[in-house]
Scaffold this motif. Structure first.
Motif, PDB file in Angstrom:
ATOM      1  N   ASP A 232      27.549  45.599  39.765  1.00 49.73           N
ATOM      2  CA  ASP A 232      27.419  46.983  40.249  1.00 49.73           C
ATOM      3  C   ASP A 232      26.153  47.639  39.710  1.00 49.73           C
ATOM      4  OD1 ASP A 232      29.813  46.667  41.525  1.00 49.73           O
ATOM      5  OD2 ASP A 232      30.877  48.274  40.474  1.00 49.73           O
ATOM      6  N   ALA A 233      25.807  47.312  38.473  1.00 50.18           N
ATOM      7  CA  ALA A 233      24.634  47.924  37.861  1.00 50.18           C
ATOM      8  C   ALA A 233      23.340  47.297  38.388  1.00 50.18           C
ATOM      9  CB  ALA A 233      24.711  47.783  36.339  1.00 50.18           C
ATOM     10  N   GLY A 234      23.483  46.267  39.210  1.00 49.77           N
ATOM     11  CA  GLY A 234      22.296  45.657  39.817  1.00 49.77           C
ATOM     12  C   GLY A 234      21.596  44.646  38.924  1.00 49.77           C
ATOM     13  N   PHE A 235      22.253  44.216  37.821  1.00 52.00           N
ATOM     14  CA  PHE A 235      21.613  43.225  36.945  1.00 52.00           C
ATOM     15  C   PHE A 235      21.439  41.904  37.696  1.00 52.00           C
ATOM     16  CE2 PHE A 235      23.963  45.010  32.901  1.00 52.00           C
ATOM     17  CZ  PHE A 235      23.374  46.237  33.113  1.00 52.00           C
ATOM     18  N   VAL A 236      22.477  41.547  38.474  1.00 55.59           N
ATOM     19  CA  VAL A 236      22.516  40.248  39.158  1.00 55.59           C
ATOM     20  C   VAL A 236      23.163  40.415  40.534  1.00 55.59           C
ATOM     21  CG1 VAL A 236      22.601  38.819  37.060  1.00 55.59           C
ATOM     22  CG2 VAL A 236      24.726  39.735  38.018  1.00 55.59           C
ATOM     23  N   PRO A 237      22.971  39.433  41.446  1.00 52.42           N
ATOM     24  CA  PRO A 237      23.539  39.559  42.798  1.00 52.42           C
ATOM     25  C   PRO A 237      25.062  39.427  42.856  1.00 52.42           C
ATOM     26  CG  PRO A 237      21.986  37.696  42.676  1.00 52.42           C
ATOM     27  CD  PRO A 237      22.123  38.245  41.299  1.00 52.42           C
ATOM     28  N   ASN A 238      25.630  39.920  43.967  1.00 47.72           N
ATOM     29  CA  ASN A 238      27.084  39.983  44.129  1.00 47.72           C
ATOM     30  C   ASN A 238      27.785  38.635  44.091  1.00 47.72           C
ATOM     31  OD1 ASN A 238      25.779  40.010  47.036  1.00 47.72           O
ATOM     32  ND2 ASN A 238      27.798  39.098  47.243  1.00 47.72           N
ATOM     33  N   ASP A 239      27.068  37.575  44.507  1.00 45.65           N
ATOM     34  CA  ASP A 239      27.752  36.279  44.589  1.00 45.65           C
ATOM     35  C   ASP A 239      28.057  35.716  43.199  1.00 45.65           C
ATOM     36  OD1 ASP A 239      24.749  35.978  44.837  1.00 45.65           O
ATOM     37  OD2 ASP A 239      25.341  33.944  44.281  1.00 45.65           O
ATOM     38  N   MET A 240      27.613  36.410  42.138  1.00 50.14           N
ATOM     39  CA  MET A 240      27.904  35.928  40.782  1.00 50.14           C
ATOM     40  C   MET A 240      29.168  36.553  40.194  1.00 50.14           C
ATOM     41  SD  MET A 240      24.017  35.760  39.317  1.00 50.14           S
ATOM     42  CE  MET A 240      24.435  35.569  37.603  1.00 50.14           C
ATOM     43  N   GLN A 241      29.782  37.494  40.914  1.00 46.07           N
ATOM     44  CA  GLN A 241      30.947  38.188  40.341  1.00 46.07           C
ATOM     45  C   GLN A 241      32.171  37.290  40.220  1.00 46.07           C
ATOM     46  OE1 GLN A 241      32.023  42.141  41.838  1.00 46.07           O
ATOM     47  NE2 GLN A 241      34.160  41.546  41.681  1.00 46.07           N
ATOM     48  N   VAL A 242      32.692  37.232  39.003  1.00 44.19           N
ATOM     49  CA  VAL A 242      33.921  36.488  38.733  1.00 44.19           C
ATOM     50  C   VAL A 242      35.056  37.497  38.592  1.00 44.19           C
ATOM     51  CG1 VAL A 242      35.090  35.092  36.977  1.00 44.19           C
ATOM     52  CG2 VAL A 242      32.713  34.589  37.577  1.00 44.19           C
ATOM     53  N   GLY A 243      36.192  37.237  39.231  1.00 44.33           N
ATOM     54  CA  GLY A 243      37.321  38.134  39.031  1.00 44.33           C
ATOM     55  C   GLY A 243      38.288  38.186  40.191  1.00 44.33           C
ATOM     56  N   GLN A 244      39.220  39.124  40.060  1.00 43.45           N
ATOM     57  CA  GLN A 244      40.277  39.318  41.066  1.00 43.45           C
ATOM     58  C   GLN A 244      39.687  39.442  42.461  1.00 43.45           C
ATOM     59  OE1 GLN A 244      42.204  43.157  40.782  1.00 43.45           O
ATOM     60  NE2 GLN A 244      43.951  42.547  42.029  1.00 43.45           N
ATOM     61  N   THR A 245      38.593  40.151  42.555  1.00 41.49           N
ATOM     62  CA  THR A 245      38.025  40.415  43.874  1.00 41.49           C
ATOM     63  C   THR A 245      36.662  39.752  44.015  1.00 41.49           C
ATOM     64  OG1 THR A 245      37.087  42.486  43.089  1.00 41.49           O
ATOM     65  CG2 THR A 245      39.291  42.572  43.994  1.00 41.49           C
ATOM     66  N   GLY A 246      36.363  38.838  43.116  1.00 47.53           N
ATOM     67  CA  GLY A 246      35.133  38.060  43.218  1.00 47.53           C
ATOM     68  C   GLY A 246      35.503  36.591  43.300  1.00 47.53           C
ATOM     69  N   LYS A 247      34.808  35.771  42.532  1.00 48.67           N
ATOM     70  CA  LYS A 247      35.125  34.341  42.583  1.00 48.67           C
ATOM     71  C   LYS A 247      36.137  33.958  41.513  1.00 48.67           C
ATOM     72  CE  LYS A 247      31.159  32.813  45.013  1.00 48.67           C
ATOM     73  NZ  LYS A 247      29.701  32.793  44.884  1.00 48.67           N
ATOM     74  N   ILE A 248      36.959  32.973  41.852  1.00 52.16           N
ATOM     75  CA  ILE A 248      37.934  32.448  40.901  1.00 52.16           C
ATOM     76  C   ILE A 248      37.351  31.165  40.338  1.00 52.16           C
ATOM     77  CG2 ILE A 248      40.314  31.653  40.611  1.00 52.16           C
ATOM     78  CD1 ILE A 248      40.240  34.493  41.696  1.00 52.16           C
ATOM     79  N   VAL A 249      37.249  31.083  39.022  1.00 49.25           N
ATOM     80  CA  VAL A 249      36.709  29.870  38.407  1.00 49.25           C
ATOM     81  C   VAL A 249      37.702  29.347  37.368  1.00 49.25           C
ATOM     82  CG1 VAL A 249      34.334  30.675  38.745  1.00 49.25           C
ATOM     83  CG2 VAL A 249      35.449  31.057  36.548  1.00 49.25           C
TER      84      VAL A 249
ATOM     85  N   ILE B 120      45.337  45.670  45.796  1.00 47.49           N
ATOM     86  CA  ILE B 120      45.364  45.035  44.478  1.00 47.49           C
ATOM     87  C   ILE B 120      46.787  44.721  44.012  1.00 47.49           C
ATOM     88  CG2 ILE B 120      43.155  46.015  43.783  1.00 47.49           C
ATOM     89  CD1 ILE B 120      44.803  48.041  42.083  1.00 47.49           C
ATOM     90  N   ASP B 121      47.783  44.914  44.879  1.00 44.26           N
ATOM     91  CA  ASP B 121      49.150  44.491  44.532  1.00 44.26           C
ATOM     92  C   ASP B 121      49.417  43.074  45.069  1.00 44.26           C
ATOM     93  OD1 ASP B 121      49.067  45.404  47.150  1.00 44.26           O
ATOM     94  OD2 ASP B 121      50.762  46.770  46.971  1.00 44.26           O
ATOM     95  N   GLY B 122      49.395  42.939  46.392  1.00 42.95           N
ATOM     96  CA  GLY B 122      49.668  41.627  46.981  1.00 42.95           C
ATOM     97  C   GLY B 122      48.472  40.698  46.995  1.00 42.95           C
ATOM     98  N   ASP B 123      47.260  41.249  46.825  1.00 43.14           N
ATOM     99  CA  ASP B 123      46.030  40.442  46.845  1.00 43.14           C
ATOM    100  C   ASP B 123      45.962  39.511  48.057  1.00 43.14           C
ATOM    101  OD1 ASP B 123      44.725  41.481  44.611  1.00 43.14           O
ATOM    102  OD2 ASP B 123      45.696  40.115  43.210  1.00 43.14           O
ATOM    103  N   ASN B 124      46.412  39.994  49.211  1.00 43.92           N
ATOM    104  CA  ASN B 124      46.469  39.115  50.383  1.00 43.92           C
ATOM    105  C   ASN B 124      45.148  38.973  51.136  1.00 43.92           C
ATOM    106  OD1 ASN B 124      49.196  38.073  50.696  1.00 43.92           O
ATOM    107  ND2 ASN B 124      49.797  40.219  50.769  1.00 43.92           N
ATOM    108  N   ASN B 125      44.415  40.061  51.277  1.00 43.82           N
ATOM    109  CA  ASN B 125      43.150  40.008  52.018  1.00 43.82           C
ATOM    110  C   ASN B 125      43.373  39.515  53.452  1.00 43.82           C
ATOM    111  OD1 ASN B 125      40.508  39.603  52.938  1.00 43.82           O
ATOM    112  ND2 ASN B 125      39.764  38.989  50.936  1.00 43.82           N
ATOM    113  N   GLN B 126      44.192  40.231  54.221  1.00 44.19           N
ATOM    114  CA  GLN B 126      44.546  39.781  55.576  1.00 44.19           C
ATOM    115  C   GLN B 126      44.545  40.871  56.638  1.00 44.19           C
ATOM    116  OE1 GLN B 126      48.522  38.193  55.268  1.00 44.19           O
ATOM    117  NE2 GLN B 126      47.946  36.577  53.841  1.00 44.19           N
TER     118      GLN B 126
END
Ligand SMILES: Cc1cc2nc3c(=O)[nH]c(=O)nc-3n(C[C@H](O)[C@H](O)[C@H](O)COP(=O)(O)OP(=O)(O)OC[C@H]3O[C@@H](n4cnc5c(N)ncnc54)[C@H](O)[C@@H]3O)c2cc1C
Lengths: 309, 250
Positions: A232-249, B120-126
């Motif tokens: 969000d702060a613009g340090f790095v591009p979005n495709d590097m985000q790890v997390g619930q709503t980013g990438k799962i590793v 952010i509850d079901g995390d379904n993305n659908q």
């Protein structure tokens, strides 16, 4: 029982995430085919045919599928789905984009992000940022499922010789078009497939300081990730985000640097085998999941770490 | 141009949710509920389109029991013009939500429907994608930029390798990602004004949609615990542990 696995690819090569989805399909049992939808994607079909245990590779090679626009690809998959009990795809951004459309066209639910197959109709999946694991049973005759790639070790890539069959099914919904793409090219391994990941957070202070991670990543053959705050702060591009709503590793080793450990970040990395946290705040929640915690200023610790590796 | 925004009532993102001891469901007793963060971004985007003169009316819709009116009021306080609640039980599957939203789309004929990419509850993305299929609209999912130009909307999307731009014919669907905008806070006068804005309530029967169930939740449980780690005193000890104890580097 028969399962169709949707290939993740870039028209040139098959992505390993496809092999994770194949592995989930193998746990479900029965016959497995792979669908490749793209344009000039013959090399992908050849790679898919080499995966052991695959019956057929269906190839829809047409310019309308070149960028796998959801509007077009979903019509194709929904049509091909008629012959299968299960439709599986890896939970990549691309498959997450089109697969729910397929489910709606088939008038069935989608089960997102499964982490285990309990039986032919029962699966586990994380909910609430992975704070809870739900066991869910599908009552649909046809099951549409995305697979969390880190939860299934990839099936082997070589040794098979499936039949390749080309499909002459052209669907152009005519409501969307591809304009362009800005893809980050990196010499490093892909974040979701790397065996070592080193991620920086807000504590890195700026994009320039992410260079401090480079030398360590080089030595460990690591991919570099980030927290949402750093993106969000613009340090790095979005495709590097790890997390619930980013990438799962879930690498063998995850090193979190200057990351506090919010639940949304943990959701993306807490299944890593070994977790190292470097943070100057000894109360940072990241230490609760870390196997090895180092309370230190990252600007001192990183150069030392690079020197000692 | 009318814009329809979908909003969902979910557990607040700061709450660490736990499974009930009997494993039947999660324990949501006395926890703080909020508007789903991605839906809040959707509302903000719609309101900005109105402020820019692109949108003429912003309608916020939520599917759920009566308590979700609170989140519709939040959307109204952020600048939506009127609200619609589709009254159901609190838990409805994404496919059914998409069907109910499709019925609202048929009624209201919006040119743009903006939803959060996931709740952010079901995390379904659908839901957005399903609505796209049912309404035969193009979709710009995981959007980090939205630009309406004539009868089209261009959407920059966050994808695995970076960013992708697509152009969609209107009417179209957009689902929001985190970088689309930073939602404003509702001011007290706007919260007061929101209480007086129109809020219509429909039942699924009014919309001619059957509430079906395709998935049964058998149980919920805590994820496997990680075993407690240790604090190392310096970088040297860290490297030693990684080499000789975890044997993860050589
Ligand atoms: C809907 C939603 C979705 C989200 N999705 C994600 C997601 O997918 N991924 C994600 O990561 N977050 C996500 N978040 C955000 C999350 O809640 C946190 O805000 C975010 O993870 C914080 O990032 P951070 O740890 O880098 O920053 P902070 O929480 O600010 O932590 C910075 C840390 O750096 C440490 N530090 C500072 N300076 C130094 C130094 N010199 N040396 C050592 N340590 C230092 C500090 O002690 C602190 O612990 C989401 C939030 C919401 C609401």
């Amino acid at each position: 029982m028969s399962t169709l696995v949707i290939a993740e690819h870039d028209n040139n090569g098959l992505k390993v995430s496809t092999l994770n989805a194949v592995a989930a399909a193998q746990v479900m049992g029965g016959e497995i085919d792979i669908l490749v939808a793209g344009a000039n994607c013959g090399a992908v079909a050849t790679a898919a045919a080499a995966v052991p245990g695959i019956g057929k590779v269906l190839v829809a090679d047409n310019v309308v599928y070149e960028h796998q626009l959801a509007e077009n690809v979903s019509l194709l998959i929904a049509e091909v789905a008629a012959g299968y009990d299960n439709i599986l795809a890896p939970a990549t951004a691309n498959c997450k984009n089109f697969l729910p459309r397929v489910a709606a066209l088939l008038d069935v639910a989608q089960i997102s992000d499964i982490t285990s197959v309990e039986s032919a109709d029962t699966f586990q999946r994380p909910i609430y940022a992975g704070n809870v694991i739900a066991t869910v049973q599908s009552t649909d005759a046809k099951k549409v499922i995305t697979v969390r790639t880190t939860a299934f070790d990839g099936a082997p890539a070589e040794g098979g010789s499936a039949v390749i069959e080309s499909l002459d099914v052209v669907h152009d919904a005519g409501i969307s078009s591809f304009i362009g793409e800005e893809v980050v090219v990196s010499e490093r391994p892909e974040l979701t497939a790397a065996s070592v990941v080193i991620s920086g957070g807000r504590g890195m202070q700026n994009g320039e300081n992410f260079k401090l991670l480079d030398g360590i990543a080089d030595k460990l053959g690591a991919a570099i990730g980030a927290s949402r705050a750093a993106v969000d702060a613009g340090f790095v591009p979005n495709d590097m985000q790890v997390g619930q709503t980013g990438k799962i590793v879930a690498p063998d080793l995850y090193v979190a640097v200057g990351i506090s450990g919010a639940i949304q970040h943990l959701a993306g990395m807490k299944d890593s085998k070994v977790i190292v946290a470097i943070n100057k705040d000894e109360d940072a929640p990241i230490f609760q999941v870390a196997d090895y915690g180092l309370v230190a200023d990252l600007f001192d610790a990183l150069p030392e770490l690079e020197a000692q590796l | 141009m009318k814009v329809l925004v979908a909003v969902k009532r979910v557990v607040d993102y700061n709450v660490k949710v736990r499974a009930k001891a009997d494993g039947t469901d999660v324990d949501l007793n006395n926890v703080k509920m909020s508007i789903n963060p991605f839906c809040e971004i959707a509302v903000e985007e719609a309101v900005r389109l109105k402020e820019a003169g692109t949108a003429t009316e912003v309608i916020a819709v939520s599917v759920g029991d009566k308590s979700c009116q609170e989140q519709i009021r939040t959307a109204l306080a952020l600048g939506a013009d009127r609200g619609i609640q589709v009254e159901t039980e609190s838990k409805v599957e994404p496919l059914v939500v998409a069907k109910l939203l499709k019925a609202v789309v048929d009624k209201e004929q919006p040119q743009l429907v903006i939803l959060g990419k996931q709740s952010i509850d079901g995390d379904n993305n659908q839901t957005g994608q399903m609505l796209g299929a049912l309404a035969n609209m193009g979709q710009g999912t995981f959007a980090s930029e939205v630009a309406v130009e004539g009868d089209k909307v261009n959407v920059i999307r966050e994808i695995d390798g970076g960013l992708q731009t697509v152009s969609l014919k209107l009417p179209a669907i957009v689902t929001t990602d985190l970088r689309l905008n930073e939602p404003r806070y509702a001011s007290l006068p706007n919260i007061m004004k929101a209480k007086k804005k129109q809020l219509d309530v429909y039942t699924p029967a009014d919309l001619d949609v059957a509430v079906t169930s395709h998935i049964t939740q058998k149980k919920v449980e805590a994820p496997a615990e990680r075993k407690a780690g240790i604090t190392v005193k310096d970088v040297e000890e860290l490297v030693d542990k990684l080499k000789n104890e975890a044997k993860i580097i050589s």
